[in-house]
Scaffold this motif. Structure first.
Motif, short mmCIF file in Angstrom:
data_model
loop_
_atom_site.label_atom_id
_atom_site.label_comp_id
_atom_site.label_asym_id
_atom_site.label_seq_id
_atom_site.Cartn_x
_atom_site.Cartn_y
_atom_site.Cartn_z
N VAL A 72 0.84 -1.21 0.00
CA VAL A 72 0.00 0.00 0.00
C VAL A 72 0.86 1.25 0.00
O VAL A 72 0.61 2.21 -0.74
CB VAL A 72 -0.95 -0.03 1.22
CG1 VAL A 72 -1.68 1.29 1.34
CG2 VAL A 72 -1.96 -1.16 1.08
N ALA A 73 1.95 1.25 0.81
CA ALA A 73 2.83 2.42 0.84
C ALA A 73 3.53 2.61 -0.50
O ALA A 73 3.69 3.74 -0.98
CB ALA A 73 3.86 2.25 1.97
N ARG A 74 3.95 1.48 -1.11
CA ARG A 74 4.62 1.61 -2.42
C ARG A 74 3.67 2.16 -3.47
O ARG A 74 4.03 3.04 -4.26
CB ARG A 74 5.14 0.24 -2.85
CG ARG A 74 5.88 0.23 -4.17
CD ARG A 74 6.45 -1.14 -4.46
NE ARG A 74 5.43 -2.18 -4.39
CZ ARG A 74 4.54 -2.43 -5.37
NH1 ARG A 74 4.57 -1.72 -6.49
NH2 ARG A 74 3.65 -3.40 -5.24
N LYS A 75 2.42 1.65 -3.50
CA LYS A 75 1.46 2.17 -4.47
C LYS A 75 1.15 3.64 -4.21
O LYS A 75 0.99 4.43 -5.14
CB LYS A 75 0.18 1.33 -4.41
CG LYS A 75 0.36 -0.10 -4.91
CD LYS A 75 -0.94 -0.88 -4.83
CE LYS A 75 -0.75 -2.31 -5.33
NZ LYS A 75 -2.01 -3.09 -5.22
N ARG A 76 1.08 3.98 -2.92
CA ARG A 76 0.80 5.39 -2.60
C ARG A 76 1.95 6.28 -3.05
O ARG A 76 1.73 7.39 -3.58
CB ARG A 76 0.58 5.51 -1.10
CG ARG A 76 0.07 6.87 -0.64
CD ARG A 76 -0.18 6.85 0.84
NE ARG A 76 -1.15 5.81 1.19
CZ ARG A 76 -1.38 5.39 2.42
NH1 ARG A 76 -0.70 5.93 3.42
NH2 ARG A 76 -2.28 4.45 2.64
N MET A 77 3.20 5.81 -2.86
CA MET A 77 4.35 6.60 -3.29
C MET A 77 4.39 6.70 -4.82
O MET A 77 4.70 7.77 -5.37
CB MET A 77 5.63 5.97 -2.78
CG MET A 77 5.82 6.06 -1.27
SD MET A 77 7.34 5.29 -0.71
CE MET A 77 8.54 6.27 -1.59
N GLU A 78 4.07 5.60 -5.51
CA GLU A 78 4.06 5.66 -6.97
C GLU A 78 2.98 6.62 -7.47
O GLU A 78 3.19 7.35 -8.45
CB GLU A 78 3.82 4.26 -7.53
CG GLU A 78 4.99 3.32 -7.34
CD GLU A 78 4.69 1.93 -7.87
OE1 GLU A 78 3.53 1.73 -8.33
OE2 GLU A 78 5.59 1.06 -7.85
N SER A 98 1.81 9.19 -5.80
CA SER A 98 2.18 10.57 -5.49
C SER A 98 3.38 11.04 -6.31
O SER A 98 3.61 12.24 -6.44
CB SER A 98 2.50 10.69 -3.99
OG SER A 98 3.58 9.84 -3.66
N ALA A 99 4.17 10.10 -6.85
CA ALA A 99 5.35 10.49 -7.62
C ALA A 99 5.02 10.92 -9.06
O ALA A 99 5.87 11.45 -9.76
CB ALA A 99 6.36 9.34 -7.66
N ARG A 100 3.81 10.64 -9.52
CA ARG A 100 3.46 11.03 -10.88
C ARG A 100 3.35 12.55 -11.00
O ARG A 100 2.81 13.22 -10.11
CB ARG A 100 2.12 10.40 -11.27
CG ARG A 100 2.17 8.88 -11.31
CD ARG A 100 0.81 8.29 -11.57
NE ARG A 100 0.84 6.83 -11.58
CZ ARG A 100 -0.26 6.08 -11.66
NH1 ARG A 100 -1.45 6.64 -11.75
NH2 ARG A 100 -0.13 4.76 -11.64
N PRO A 101 3.88 13.12 -12.06
CA PRO A 101 3.79 14.58 -12.19
C PRO A 101 2.36 15.03 -12.43
O PRO A 101 1.60 14.41 -13.16
CB PRO A 101 4.69 14.86 -13.42
CG PRO A 101 4.69 13.58 -14.19
CD PRO A 101 4.60 12.48 -13.18
N LYS A 102 1.99 16.07 -11.79
CA LYS A 102 0.64 16.62 -11.91
C LYS A 102 0.72 18.07 -12.36
O LYS A 102 1.72 18.75 -12.16
CB LYS A 102 -0.11 16.53 -10.58
CG LYS A 102 -0.32 15.09 -10.10
CD LYS A 102 -1.10 15.08 -8.81
CE LYS A 102 -1.33 13.65 -8.33
NZ LYS A 102 -2.06 13.61 -7.05
#
Length: 294
Positions: A84-90, A92-96
């Motif tokens: 869950v933490a890895r998916k959340r970091m991925e 949040s890491a996407r440019p917006k």
């Protein structure tokens, strides 16, 4: 698009076009896909959650098995939290795209060199075709190799090959006997476990009674020791007070006897030295008579 050309100072975001990924599962599994995918499920023969053994006996879980289950559960929870933490970091890491400045708003626009009109449905055009009415070529016959050797055949009665009643009876006897033996062993094991539990309960009761008796004896011994110390201290204090009283009485008696003899001697010495005199007599002898003789 015209509004974007008129306001070039507005914020613009450009990125390379890319295909949208899909999470739908393919209809067939490819040869290069991994056979250990978690989404394909697990085999119940290797699943730890499947209980093995009989379904009517009580499941006796040892301490090692309970600790192993707790450890596996904690590892599974930690793995889920890490995913869950890895998916959340991925995510949040996407440019917006940053928010627009006050007074302006974002607008979708094309950043390609050549602009084209976009629509939800592509342009569709109907086309027809017709083949000529020729006959199809018949399929080629199968290749049959030339026959060689001599054919031979024989006939065997089914009853001579396998007799169901004669062949199945020993198997049934073995299965029924093994089932009864296993059942008896399981019943004996349950009775043995019940006897072990009863013996453990009796041992726990005896040990608790012994511990209570030992604690009572220790408390009684401690109480007697404290009472002995208190009595010894009390006796020492009584002897000390008695000794002080004897010393005081002896000192008082000695002082009284000494002062009784000393009183007469002191008064006699004081009289001899003239500490006690008649003032009229002294004045006559020391003042008047010397003046009269003179």
């Amino acid at each position: 698009m015209a509004m974007t050309q008129q306001a070039p100072q507005a914020f613009e975001y450009a990125s390379q076009p890319q295909a949208v990924g899909t999470k739908r599962r393919a209809k067939y599994r490819g040869d290069d896909e991994s056979q250990g995918d978690d989404s394909l499920g697990l085999n119940i023969h290797t699943d730890r959650r499947v209980v093995r053994g009989n379904t009517y006996a009580a499941q006796v879980v040892t301490q090692n098995a309970a600790r192993e289950l707790d450890r596996l559960r904690m590892e599974n929870e930690r793995a889920i939290k890490r995913d869950v933490a890895r998916k959340r970091m991925e995510a949040s890491a996407r440019p917006k795209t940053p928010p627009p400045v006050p007074g302006r708003s974002h607008a979708d626009t094309m950043t390609d060199t050549y602009l084209e009109e976009l629509s939800d449905r592509p342009v569709e055009v109907d086309r027809d075709t017709q083949t000529e009415a020729y006959l199809d070529r018949p399929p080629s016959p199968l290749f049959v190799p030339a026959k060689s050797g001599q054919d031979a055949a024989s006939q065997v009665d089914v009853a001579e090959i396998f007799d169901f009643n004669a062949e199945v009876a020993p198997i049934l006897e073995v299965l029924v006997g093994k089932t009864l033996q296993t059942s008896m062993l399981e019943v004996m094991e349950e009775e043995e476990l019940a006897a072990i539990r009863r013996r453990q309960d009796e041992f726990e009761e005896e040990r608790n009674a012994e511990l209570m008796e030992v604690q009572r004896l220790e408390a009684e011994a401690a109480r007697k020791f404290a009472e002995k110390k208190r009595r010894v201290h009390q006796e020492k204090e009584r002897k000390r007070l008695q000794a002080e009283l004897k010393e005081k009485v002896a000192a008082r008696s000695f002082a009284k006897a000494y002062l009784a003899e000393m009183n007469a001697s002191v008064y006699g010495e004081l009289e001899k030295e003239g500490a006690f005199y008649d003032p009229v007599k002294k004045e006559v002898e020391e003042v008047f008579l010397p003046w009269l003789f003179d």
